[in-house]
Design a protein around this motif. Sequence first.
Motif, PDB file in Angstrom:
ATOM      1  N   ILE A 347       0.834  -1.207   0.000  1.00 24.54           N
ATOM      2  CA  ILE A 347       0.000   0.000   0.000  1.00 24.54           C
ATOM      3  C   ILE A 347       0.869   1.257   0.000  1.00 24.54           C
ATOM      4  CG2 ILE A 347      -1.699   1.313   1.365  1.00 24.54           C
ATOM      5  CD1 ILE A 347      -2.848  -1.110  -0.185  1.00 24.54           C
ATOM      6  N   TYR A 399       5.404  -8.571   1.843  1.00 25.42           N
ATOM      7  CA  TYR A 399       4.978  -9.894   1.357  1.00 25.42           C
ATOM      8  C   TYR A 399       6.006 -10.524   0.423  1.00 25.42           C
ATOM      9  CZ  TYR A 399       1.326  -6.602   2.384  1.00 25.42           C
ATOM     10  OH  TYR A 399       0.631  -5.563   2.938  1.00 25.42           O
TER      11      TYR A 399
ATOM     12  N   ALA B  99      -4.246  -4.382  12.959  1.00 24.73           N
ATOM     13  CA  ALA B  99      -3.194  -3.953  12.033  1.00 24.73           C
ATOM     14  C   ALA B  99      -2.221  -5.089  11.834  1.00 24.73           C
ATOM     15  CB  ALA B  99      -2.440  -2.740  12.584  1.00 24.73           C
ATOM     16  N   GLN B 100      -1.633  -5.110  10.665  1.00 23.56           N
ATOM     17  CA  GLN B 100      -0.434  -5.922  10.485  1.00 23.56           C
ATOM     18  C   GLN B 100       0.700  -4.934  10.282  1.00 23.56           C
ATOM     19  OE1 GLN B 100      -0.889  -9.717   8.314  1.00 23.56           O
ATOM     20  NE2 GLN B 100      -3.072  -9.384   8.651  1.00 23.56           N
ATOM     21  N   CYS B 101       0.941  -4.528   9.025  1.00 24.60           N
ATOM     22  CA  CYS B 101       1.983  -3.511   8.860  1.00 24.60           C
ATOM     23  C   CYS B 101       1.485  -2.151   9.345  1.00 24.60           C
ATOM     24  CB  CYS B 101       2.438  -3.423   7.409  1.00 24.60           C
ATOM     25  SG  CYS B 101       1.323  -2.516   6.329  1.00 24.60           S
ATOM     26  N   GLY B 102       0.171  -1.934   9.281  1.00 26.03           N
ATOM     27  CA  GLY B 102      -0.410  -0.703   9.790  1.00 26.03           C
ATOM     28  C   GLY B 102      -0.308   0.494   8.860  1.00 26.03           C
ATOM     29  N   TYR B 103       0.203   0.282   7.663  1.00 26.63           N
ATOM     30  CA  TYR B 103       0.382   1.437   6.774  1.00 26.63           C
ATOM     31  C   TYR B 103      -0.969   2.038   6.371  1.00 26.63           C
ATOM     32  CZ  TYR B 103       2.839   4.440   3.499  1.00 26.63           C
ATOM     33  OH  TYR B 103       3.370   5.535   2.874  1.00 26.63           O
ATOM     34  N   CYS B 104      -1.974   1.185   6.259  1.00 25.32           N
ATOM     35  CA  CYS B 104      -3.298   1.674   5.845  1.00 25.32           C
ATOM     36  C   CYS B 104      -4.078   2.262   7.012  1.00 25.32           C
ATOM     37  CB  CYS B 104      -4.111   0.518   5.261  1.00 25.32           C
ATOM     38  SG  CYS B 104      -4.501  -0.750   6.500  1.00 25.32           S
ATOM     39  N   CYS B 136      -6.423  -2.268   2.014  1.00 27.88           N
ATOM     40  CA  CYS B 136      -5.449  -2.861   2.928  1.00 27.88           C
ATOM     41  C   CYS B 136      -4.881  -4.080   2.220  1.00 27.88           C
ATOM     42  CB  CYS B 136      -6.107  -3.290   4.232  1.00 27.88           C
ATOM     43  SG  CYS B 136      -4.990  -4.252   5.281  1.00 27.88           S
ATOM     44  N   ARG B 137      -3.583  -4.164   2.121  1.00 26.39           N
ATOM     45  CA  ARG B 137      -2.975  -5.295   1.420  1.00 26.39           C
ATOM     46  C   ARG B 137      -2.662  -6.438   2.368  1.00 26.39           C
ATOM     47  NH1 ARG B 137      -3.227  -7.969  -3.146  1.00 26.39           N
ATOM     48  NH2 ARG B 137      -1.249  -8.281  -4.252  1.00 26.39           N
ATOM     49  N   CYS B 138      -2.601  -6.157   3.669  1.00 25.36           N
ATOM     50  CA  CYS B 138      -2.275  -7.213   4.628  1.00 25.36           C
ATOM     51  C   CYS B 138      -3.482  -8.094   4.943  1.00 25.36           C
ATOM     52  CB  CYS B 138      -1.754  -6.607   5.925  1.00 25.36           C
ATOM     53  SG  CYS B 138      -0.178  -5.752   5.741  1.00 25.36           S
ATOM     54  N   THR B 140      -6.262  -7.132   6.695  1.00 26.91           N
ATOM     55  CA  THR B 140      -6.677  -6.874   8.076  1.00 26.91           C
ATOM     56  C   THR B 140      -8.128  -6.388   8.145  1.00 26.91           C
ATOM     57  OG1 THR B 140      -4.394  -6.142   8.362  1.00 26.91           O
ATOM     58  CG2 THR B 140      -5.818  -5.801  10.213  1.00 26.91           C
TER      59      THR B 140
HETATM   60  S1  FES Z   1      -2.274  -3.442   7.742  1.00 28.88           S
HETATM   61 FE1  FES Z   1      -0.808  -3.450   6.131  1.00 28.88          FE
HETATM   62  S2  FES Z   1      -1.875  -2.448   4.538  1.00 28.88           S
HETATM   63 FE2  FES Z   1      -3.367  -2.650   6.060  1.00 28.88          FE
END
Ligand code: FES
Lengths: 737, 155
Positions: A347, A399, B99-104, B136-138, B140
Motif C-alpha cells: 500500500i 509480502y 493492524a499488520q503492517c499498519g500502513y493503511c 489494505c494489502r495485509c 486486516t
Molecule cells: S495493515 Fe498493512 S496495509 Fe493494512
Amino acid sequence: MKESAYSPQQSRRKFISSLGCLTIGFSLTGTRWAEATPSPSALALPGSLTIEDRIDAWLEVLADGRVRVFTGKMELGQGIRTAIAQVAAEELELDLTQVEVHLAETGRTPNEGYTAGSGSMEHSAMAVRHAAAAARQQLLGLAAQHWNTRPEQLNLSAGQVRKTGTNQVLSFAQLLNGKQLEGEVKPSVKLKPKSEYRYVGKAIPRTDIERMTRGESVYVQDIRLPGMVHARVVRPPAYRARLEAFDEKNFKVPGLLKTVINGSFVAVVTEQEYQAVQAQQRAREHARWSQPQPLLPSGQDLEAYIITLPTRSQNVKSQGTVSPLDQPDARTLRASYYKPYQMHGSIGPSCAVALYEGNTLHVWTHTQGVYPLRDALAKMLNMDPDKVHLKGVPGSGCYGHNGADDVAADAALVAVAYPGKPVRMQWMREDEHAWEPYGSAMRMEAEARMDNTGRISHWRYALWSDSHSSRPGGNPGNLLAARYLEKPFNPPGSGYAGGAFRNSEPYYAIPNYQIDVHTFEGPLRVSALRSLGAYGNVFAIESFMDELSVKAQKDPLDFRIMHSTDERAIAVMQKLKEMVRPVKTGPNEGIGVAFSRYKNTATYCAVAAKVAVDKATGQVKLQQLWGVIDAGEVINLDGVINQTEGGMVQSASWTLKEEVLFDQQHVSSRDWTSYPIFRYSDVPIVEVAVIPRPHEEPLGAGEAAQGPTAAAVVNAIYRASGKRIRHLPVRAEEVAG
Amino acid sequence: MEKDITLQVNGKQHSLRVDPSTPLLYVLRNELELNGPKYGCGHEVCGACMVLLDGVAVPSCRVPVESMEGRKITTLEGLIRPDGTLHPVQRAFVQEQAAQCGYCLNGMVIAAVALLDSNKNPDDAAIRAGMERNLCRCGTQTRIMKAIQRAAKES
Ligand code: FES
Ligand code: FES
C-alpha cells in the motif's frame, strides 16, 4: 567508532524528537560489534546461533536494568518485535516493558540474512531464547558469587535477582557492574520449562499498534532529518530502453538541486517533496530513450508462450514408475493449471533515506535483509562494506521482495552524487506497480491414476516457472538501478529454482510419482512473492485432488485424509471438518476445501471457502473462509491468527482478481484501477483455529495459507456451479452459464 | 510561486509559505511534520492519505493546499484527546489489534470515525460501504470491521 560529524547535539535532538521513537533514532553511532566466526560448538546450537553464538551479540543489559535484544530480522507487520520480546522476557523473568527489541542493522545486530520463508521464529526467536537462557545462568552465577551462595538460593523476577527469603536484591545492571554479558551460548544451556511459561504461546498484544494509531513515527517514510532533500527516480519506458539523450539545459523546475544521470539511471533532487514529484514528470519530457524489442511477440498468449521458451529442466523427485499414465483410461485423470504474474502491491510505495558523508554511506531501509543489501550496495558503489551502514526501519507490508532493495539502491546512488545531505527517495505508485519484481506466472500439469478403491497409485506432475528469487544477496546485478548505470551490472541469470518447485510434491502417500520442473526466463522481472511457487503448486495439486475426489466419489476431506500418513496433517483436516460441518449451503452456494504443509516440512494448514455464484453473470461472492493452522510451538497466538487471517484474505484476492498485465512495451498494470485488489465489499468473514504444539519446533505462520486458500476458493466455485476453474484469476465468463 | 496560506489543522492555525498547488498531503507531512496521513497512490483510490475535512473523510493526496483555507482539517493525531487518551475508534483498533503492517491504518481510522459520526450503529453492509475507498494489502479488513463494531458499541 566515532559519532558521525553530521550529528551535532542540536540536530541530533531534533532528529530524535522528530522521530519520536527509539527504534529509528540513534542510528548514526555505527558499529557495536564485528562479525566473527562462531565457535565450533555453535553448529550444535539451534536457530541463528550457528552463525553467531556470543551472548552479547543477542542481548545487552542497559544501565537502567532493562534488556535490549538484537535480532537480525525485520518487522514486516508480522509482529516479530513482540514475539522476540516475549521469548527474551520469558527466559529472563522480565516484564515485557523491560525488553526493547532492536531490529536488523549492520554492525549492530547479528547477520541473519533475510527475513523470509517464515523462518524468523525458527531462527531468530530460538537464538534469542537460548541466549537469554545463557544470560540468566550467567546473571545467577554472578549473584551467587556476590552473596557467596548457591544459584538455587536465588530468585529472578522483573529484572532483579533476589536472595531467597531475604530482602536483598540486585538488578541485572548492578550485577554486571558496568560490564556486559560474556561468552558463548553452550548447547547444554538449560531452558525454562515450558510448563512455567507466562508469555510464550499467549496472545500478547503488539505495542506498536498503539503507536501507529497515534500517528507516531513508525515507518521509513516518516523519517525527517535536518536538511533532508527529496528525490524521485525517472525510470525508462521499458525494461531494456537506454537513455539516448537528456536535455539538461532546458530542464528547469522550481527547487531543482541536482539531476543525477549515470548511464541510463536518471534521478532528480529537489528541496521540497512536491517539487520532486513535478520534476520527475517534467524530466520524462526531456529524456529520449531507445526503443527495445517488444516484451512479447505480438498477439501471443502468455500461457502458450511460456511453455515455448527455452527451459532448464530438472527432476524434483521420483519414485517407482509412472508409465501406466502413458495409457490413459477410465481410471486416469489429467488437467493443467495456470497462474499469472501477480504483484506484491504494497500500500505504501517503497522508500529509503540515504546520507553520504565523510566516506560513509548511511541508508535507512525497509529491506528484508540489511547485510545482503549492504554487500550489494557496496559492490555497486565500489565501496568498502564497512563504510556502508544500513539501518532497518519498517515500511509498508512487503509480502516478499518488493521495491525495498531497489529504492535503497536508488537512494544510495543519489546520496553519493549529492553528498552531505540526507536524501529521501520515495517511489511513486507507478514506480512500484510497474517495476517491482513480480511473482512468476506458472503452468502446472497433473496426471494421476487411481485403483478401484479410489486410492491414487500413480502421479505425474510438471511445472513451468520463472525464478522465485532474485534478491540482491550481495549481487548488485539484482538491484534495478545497477543494471542501468554507465558501467552496468548484469542480472546474474536465473535465480533460486528451488522456489519454483516449493510444494510441488503432494504431501500424500502415493506409491509411484514423478515431479519435474522446467524453469524459463519470462518477459517480466520476477522475485519472491509470499510462499514463492507454493501458491501455484498447491493451487494445482489441491484443485487436482478435488477433481480426483469427485471422480472417486469421496468426500474431499476424507479423500485427502485417506492419503495422509502424518497425524498432524490429519488433525488440521479433522478440525476443519468440525468447523464446517454445521454450515448450511443454499442454492448456487458451495464449500471447497484444501490442505498443504508448507514446504512439506513446515506449517500445516487446511482451508475451507464458501462461495455463492451468480450463474447468469458468473459473479463469485466469497462469503467465508475457515483456516486451521498448526505452526508448531506458538510464540504469539494472536500473531499466528493475524498472519493466517491476512494470508487467506490476500490469497483470495490474488485468486479472484489479480493479474499483472503488460503491453508490447512494458507493464500496463500501473495503479489500483488497472490492477484491482480486494476492497471491503470483497472481503469474506474469516475464522482461524490454531492447533498449538508447545513441544514442537516453532514454524512461522506467514505463508502457510497462500496455497490452500487459492484451491479452496476454486473448489468452492466448482461445488457451487459445476465449473472447474483452472486458470487464475477466476473470470466471470468462465463461471457463468 | 510560493504564497502565504493559513491552514486550520487539529484545532490550530498555521501560517505557511508554500506553492499553493501543493497537494495537502505533502504540506501535512513535511511542513507540519504529521505522520498520520500516508502517501499510498496519489490518485485518491487507496485512502492511505485520508484526513477529516470539516468532519468528512477525504483523501489529501490531490487537493491543492490553497483550496483548504478556511476549512477544518483533522488528522489522525488530532483525534487524540487533550489528556492524551485515544479516540474510541483508535482505542478499538488497539483492542482488536487491527493492524499488520499498519500502513493503511491512518485512512482506516479516519474513514471509520467519519462513518460512525454519520451512522452511530452501522450494520455490516454500512461498514463495508463506508470503508470501500480504503485498501489494505495485509488482509486486516475483518479485524478493522470488528474494531468499528466495538467502537460503535463503546461510544
Ligand atoms: S495493515 Fe498493512 S496495509 Fe493494512
Ligand atoms: S494516497 Fe491518497 S488515496 Fe491513495
